[in-house]
Design a protein around this motif. Structure first.
Motif, short mmCIF file in Angstrom:
data_model
loop_
_atom_site.label_atom_id
_atom_site.label_comp_id
_atom_site.label_asym_id
_atom_site.label_seq_id
_atom_site.Cartn_x
_atom_site.Cartn_y
_atom_site.Cartn_z
N GLY A 3 41.11 34.95 29.54
CA GLY A 3 42.11 35.07 28.49
C GLY A 3 42.92 33.80 28.36
N ALA A 4 43.54 33.65 27.20
CA ALA A 4 44.23 32.40 26.89
C ALA A 4 45.65 32.33 27.42
CB ALA A 4 44.25 32.20 25.38
N LYS A 5 46.22 33.46 27.85
CA LYS A 5 47.63 33.47 28.24
C LYS A 5 47.89 33.72 29.72
CE LYS A 5 49.48 34.94 23.72
NZ LYS A 5 48.27 35.06 22.91
N ALA A 6 46.96 34.36 30.40
CA ALA A 6 47.22 34.79 31.79
C ALA A 6 47.60 33.63 32.70
CB ALA A 6 46.00 35.52 32.35
N GLY A 7 46.98 32.47 32.52
CA GLY A 7 47.22 31.36 33.43
C GLY A 7 48.32 30.41 33.01
N ILE A 8 49.00 30.68 31.91
CA ILE A 8 50.07 29.78 31.44
C ILE A 8 51.16 29.69 32.50
CG2 ILE A 8 51.91 29.51 29.72
CD1 ILE A 8 49.98 30.71 27.66
N LEU A 9 51.59 28.47 32.80
CA LEU A 9 52.54 28.24 33.87
C LEU A 9 53.96 28.66 33.49
CD1 LEU A 9 51.32 24.74 35.12
CD2 LEU A 9 50.84 26.97 36.13
N HIS A 10 54.71 29.09 34.50
CA HIS A 10 56.11 29.47 34.32
C HIS A 10 57.02 28.30 34.67
CE1 HIS A 10 55.63 33.89 33.68
NE2 HIS A 10 54.49 33.68 34.33
N ARG A 11 58.23 28.37 34.16
CA ARG A 11 59.24 27.37 34.45
C ARG A 11 59.46 27.28 35.96
NH1 ARG A 11 63.13 24.98 31.35
NH2 ARG A 11 65.04 24.28 32.38
N GLY A 12 59.57 26.07 36.45
CA GLY A 12 59.83 25.88 37.88
C GLY A 12 58.58 25.65 38.71
N THR A 13 57.40 25.75 38.08
CA THR A 13 56.17 25.48 38.82
C THR A 13 56.19 24.04 39.33
OG1 THR A 13 54.90 27.03 37.46
CG2 THR A 13 53.65 25.36 38.68
N VAL A 14 55.92 23.87 40.61
CA VAL A 14 55.92 22.53 41.21
C VAL A 14 54.61 21.83 40.87
CG1 VAL A 14 56.05 21.22 43.36
CG2 VAL A 14 57.43 23.29 43.07
#
Length: 321
Positions: A299-310
């Motif tokens: 899927g196109a959205k599951a792996g989208i990174l969240h704020r604060g990812t190092v």
């Protein structure tokens, strides 16, 4: 710096991913890869996964997960696919209050037959096409944004109309043109003069300007807009702002599960940083990281990174324009 508002405009899609190790097999004939399915048989599936897609809704989720004000504008129906799309965007914190729903409209729908290694065959229903002369899209929403992110509008005249309105009100535009826009390259070039950031892959860039290498393509495309990014999948990406030319290699060598949305994650990842005043270099690193994460999941959205990812360092080469 105030938190930017980014408005995404373009089609959205309900995706259904089908996995079957026994039924979906890749063949090759005279250099062409293909799948074949027998007629009149019932084939067993290993897994069925429902997800939502569409270039700009994928981008909208990147912006929301990065803590930006993310708004989505489009026309949708009251069908199951339209409702699923809106529910997921609402859950992700994307403002969908400007979406118009009508019983007569239908969302786009894709069935994806998945092969090992991330390749796939896509069966696509385009849904209701939004024409440039529609009066139902409330384009005044554009005036509330700092940026507009555009892709897959399906009508180059609508694209021209939106870009003109954005420029009139001092709203910057990032464009990831799709098939219908690329088919009218001459008209697209005139629109690019009002676009701040152009993001395309290598093949798309070659439909707009001449060039064989990434560097030739970004240099030639820069004559039309101030910031140009040309990506080439696992081979990396190159960008220029007319001051520097930056090449970004692979962020991380990961097993590819599904390539759907990788390009959207790259483009929206770039803008989520660039709109906050980050450098071209920093924005490319996050774009690459976001894209790399997305292709590791279905899927196109599951792996989208969240704020604060190092983030970690990656291969970057820089030289003067």
């Amino acid at each position: 710096m105030a938190v930017p508002t980014i408005i995404t405009i373009g089609k959205s899609v309900q995706d259904v991913f089908l996995k079957s190790a026994s039924a979906f097999t890749q063949f090759e004939h005279k250099g062409v890869l293909y799948e074949q399915l027998p007629v009149g048989q019932k084939l067993d599936l290993d897994e069925v996964i429902f997800a939502t897609g569409g270039n700009v809704t994928n981008a909208a989720v990147t912006f929301a997960r990065q803590g930006l004000h993310s708004r989505y504008l489009w026309l949708l129906g009251t069908d199951v696919a339209s409702e699923a799309i809106l529910q997921e965007l609402d859950k992700e914190g994307v403002d969908t209050s400007s979406v118009i729903q009508k019983d007569t409209l239908r969302a786009s729908y894709s069935v994806i037959l998945m092969l090992e290694g991330g390749e796939r065959t896509i069966l696509n229903y385009k849904g209701t096409i939004t024409a440039h002369d529609t009066h139902e899209l409330d384009l005044s929403v554009i005036e509330s944004g700092d940026w507009v992110y555009l892709s897959s509008l399906g009508d180059i005249t609508l694209l021209e109309k939106i870009v003109s309105r954005a420029v009139k009100h001092g709203v910057k535009v990032m464009l990831n043109p799709a098939g219908s826009e690329l088919k009218e390259a001459d008209k697209l070039k005139t629109i690019l003069q009002d676009v701040e950031v152009l993001a395309v892959n290598k093949e798309e860039a070659q439909q707009i300007v001449s060039g064989e290498t990434l560097e030739e393509l970004v240099r030639h495309a820069w004559h039309y807009c101030p910031v140009v990014i040309v990506s080439d999948g696992p081979n990396g990406a190159m960008a220029t702002d007319g001051q520097k030319v930056i090449f970004a290699g692979m962020y991380e060598d990961v097993p590819v599960v599904d390539r759907t949305g990788g390009g959207d994650a790259f483009g929206s990842g770039f803008l989520s940083y660039y709109a906050q005043g980050k450098s071209l270099n920093e924005s490319l690193v996050f774009a690459s990281a976001n894209s790399t994460s997305v292709v590791t999941k279905i899927g196109a959205k599951a792996g989208i990174l969240h704020r604060g990812t190092v983030l970690h360092d990656m291969p970057i080469e820089e030289k003067d324009f």
